[in-house]
Design an enzyme around this catalytic site. Structure first.
Site, PDB file in Angstrom:
ATOM      1  N   ASP A  47      -7.436   7.967  -1.580  1.00 58.72           N
ATOM      2  CA  ASP A  47      -7.551   6.992  -0.635  1.00 58.72           C
ATOM      3  C   ASP A  47      -7.187   5.707  -1.336  1.00 58.72           C
ATOM      4  O   ASP A  47      -7.697   5.098  -2.237  1.00 58.72           O
ATOM      5  CB  ASP A  47      -8.613   6.940   0.035  1.00 58.72           C
ATOM      6  CG  ASP A  47      -8.940   5.710   1.246  1.00 58.72           C
ATOM      7  OD1 ASP A  47      -8.478   6.006   2.335  1.00 58.72           O
ATOM      8  OD2 ASP A  47      -9.171   4.655   0.600  1.00 58.72           O
ATOM      9  N   TYR A  52      -5.251  -2.918  -2.675  1.00 59.13           N
ATOM     10  CA  TYR A  52      -5.889  -2.519  -3.765  1.00 59.13           C
ATOM     11  C   TYR A  52      -4.953  -2.865  -4.962  1.00 59.13           C
ATOM     12  O   TYR A  52      -5.336  -3.016  -6.203  1.00 59.13           O
ATOM     13  CB  TYR A  52      -6.128  -1.191  -3.872  1.00 59.13           C
ATOM     14  CG  TYR A  52      -7.260  -0.658  -2.718  1.00 59.13           C
ATOM     15  CD1 TYR A  52      -7.975  -1.992  -1.830  1.00 59.13           C
ATOM     16  CD2 TYR A  52      -7.602   0.581  -2.434  1.00 59.13           C
ATOM     17  CE1 TYR A  52      -8.849  -1.337  -0.897  1.00 59.13           C
ATOM     18  CE2 TYR A  52      -8.290   0.929  -1.373  1.00 59.13           C
ATOM     19  CZ  TYR A  52      -9.154   0.229  -0.824  1.00 59.13           C
ATOM     20  OH  TYR A  52      -9.861   0.527  -0.055  1.00 59.13           O
ATOM     21  N   LYS A  77      -3.005   2.130   3.564  1.00 57.83           N
ATOM     22  CA  LYS A  77      -3.515   1.247   4.630  1.00 57.83           C
ATOM     23  C   LYS A  77      -2.736  -0.095   4.641  1.00 57.83           C
ATOM     24  O   LYS A  77      -2.229  -0.643   3.387  1.00 57.83           O
ATOM     25  CB  LYS A  77      -4.868   0.818   4.393  1.00 57.83           C
ATOM     26  CG  LYS A  77      -5.857   1.822   4.254  1.00 57.83           C
ATOM     27  CD  LYS A  77      -7.517   1.366   3.994  1.00 57.83           C
ATOM     28  CE  LYS A  77      -8.363   2.426   3.306  1.00 57.83           C
ATOM     29  NZ  LYS A  77      -8.010   2.684   1.998  1.00 57.83           N
ATOM     30  N   HIS A 110      -5.952  -1.605   8.200  1.00 56.07           N
ATOM     31  CA  HIS A 110      -7.207  -1.704   7.156  1.00 56.07           C
ATOM     32  C   HIS A 110      -8.371  -2.335   7.719  1.00 56.07           C
ATOM     33  O   HIS A 110      -9.679  -2.002   7.489  1.00 56.07           O
ATOM     34  CB  HIS A 110      -6.810  -2.539   5.922  1.00 56.07           C
ATOM     35  CG  HIS A 110      -7.639  -2.277   4.634  1.00 56.07           C
ATOM     36  ND1 HIS A 110      -6.951  -2.341   3.458  1.00 56.07           N
ATOM     37  CD2 HIS A 110      -8.929  -2.196   4.725  1.00 56.07           C
ATOM     38  CE1 HIS A 110      -7.948  -2.282   2.770  1.00 56.07           C
ATOM     39  NE2 HIS A 110      -8.978  -2.064   3.263  1.00 56.07           N
TER      40      HIS A 110
END
Length: 276
Positions: A47, A52, A77, A110
């Site tokens: 994931d 990120y 996401k 997200h």
């Protein structure tokens, strides 16, 4: 020893591993090593997310693993600043390029970011990707029941997954109940409460009885309560330990003891507060 996580059949028939590996806050240059350790330990679900900043590292580990693509489940996401129909389609292509993949197994919104009020439009973009076969399943993250209602009301695609903060100290029962009512799988992020619950007396006592770590007990609790769970670590021994949870079972009394720890233990922002 290689562990194999059981799968869950999502509401569109796709099989998703019940136990995956999260990479939140892992720098890109450390992500490849962490994901490689996870894959070697037996994880087959990874994931990540655009925000990120480590999709490239995830993709590198996947490519170098030699594991057939159809044996892996990769989630990413769309970030808040990329919401909106056209922006979301563009963001999806950018994520694929960074990951080096032709398609994702699961793509999520997200955050609902209600102040932006674009999540319905964003969901239509995800539906387009899904209808064209460019993603195997679509879902949401951090959605409350009212957010779910808005995107489902027009008889569109029901999200396959809702990924929310959920751990013993913050069990998000209302959201989990709404997910169940809609046939949506609940996936727990921050499943160990960033370690905050691991010293709890009840959890430590259960761990001692089973000869397991508190983290293993909490992961097992999530699994027995029917959720998908994505613990995160950068330490190879902990990565391996977190998936070594299929040789014991918690009793109903032990599950109830952990259920009783629910309280105001949120480790992240509330969806209605997070718009950045």
């Amino acid at each position: 020893m290689t562990n194999a996580a059981p799968t869950m059949t999502l509401n569109n028939g796709v099989e998703m591993p019940r136990l995956g590996f999260g990479v939140f806050q892992i720098p890109d240059d450390e992500t490849t090593a962490a994901v490689t350790s996870a894959l070697e330990a037996g994880y087959r679900s990874i994931d990540t997310a655009a925000v990120y900043g480590n999709e490239t590292g995830v993709g590198r580990a996947v490519a170098e693993s030699g594991i057939p693509r159809d044996q892996l489940f990769v989630t990413s996401k769309v970030w808040n600043s990329d919401q909106g129909y056209d922006n979301t389609l563009r963001a999806y292509d950018e994520s694929l390029a960074k990951l080096g993949l032709d398609a994702l197994d699961l793509y999520l919104i997200h955050w609902p970011a209600p102040a932006n009020d674009l999540y319905e439009e964003t969901w239509r973009a995800l539906e387009k990707l899904y209808s064209e076969g460019r993603v195997r399943a679509i879902g949401v993250s951090n959605f409350q029941p009212d957010h779910l209602e808005r995107i489902i009301k027009d008889d569109g695609v029901v999200p396959a997954v809702n990924q929310v903060e959920l751990h013993p100290a913050m069990q998000n029962r209302e959201v989990a109940a709404a997910d169940t009512a809609y046939g949506i799988a609940t996936e727990a992020w921050s499943p160990l409460a960033k370690g905050a619950v691991l010293g709890d007396d009840a959890i430590v006592a259960i761990a001692d009885r089973h000869g397991k770590t508190p983290a293993q007990v909490v992961v097992r609790w999530h699994l027995q309560e029917g959720r998908v769970v994505i613990p995160k670590s950068v330490t190879p021994s902990r990565i391996a330990a977190n998936i070594d949870v299929f040789d014991f079972e918690l009793t109903q009394e032990e599950l109830a003891a952990i259920d009783g720890l629910d309280g105001d233990g949120r480790t992240g922002p509330h969806p209605d507060e997070f718009n950045g």
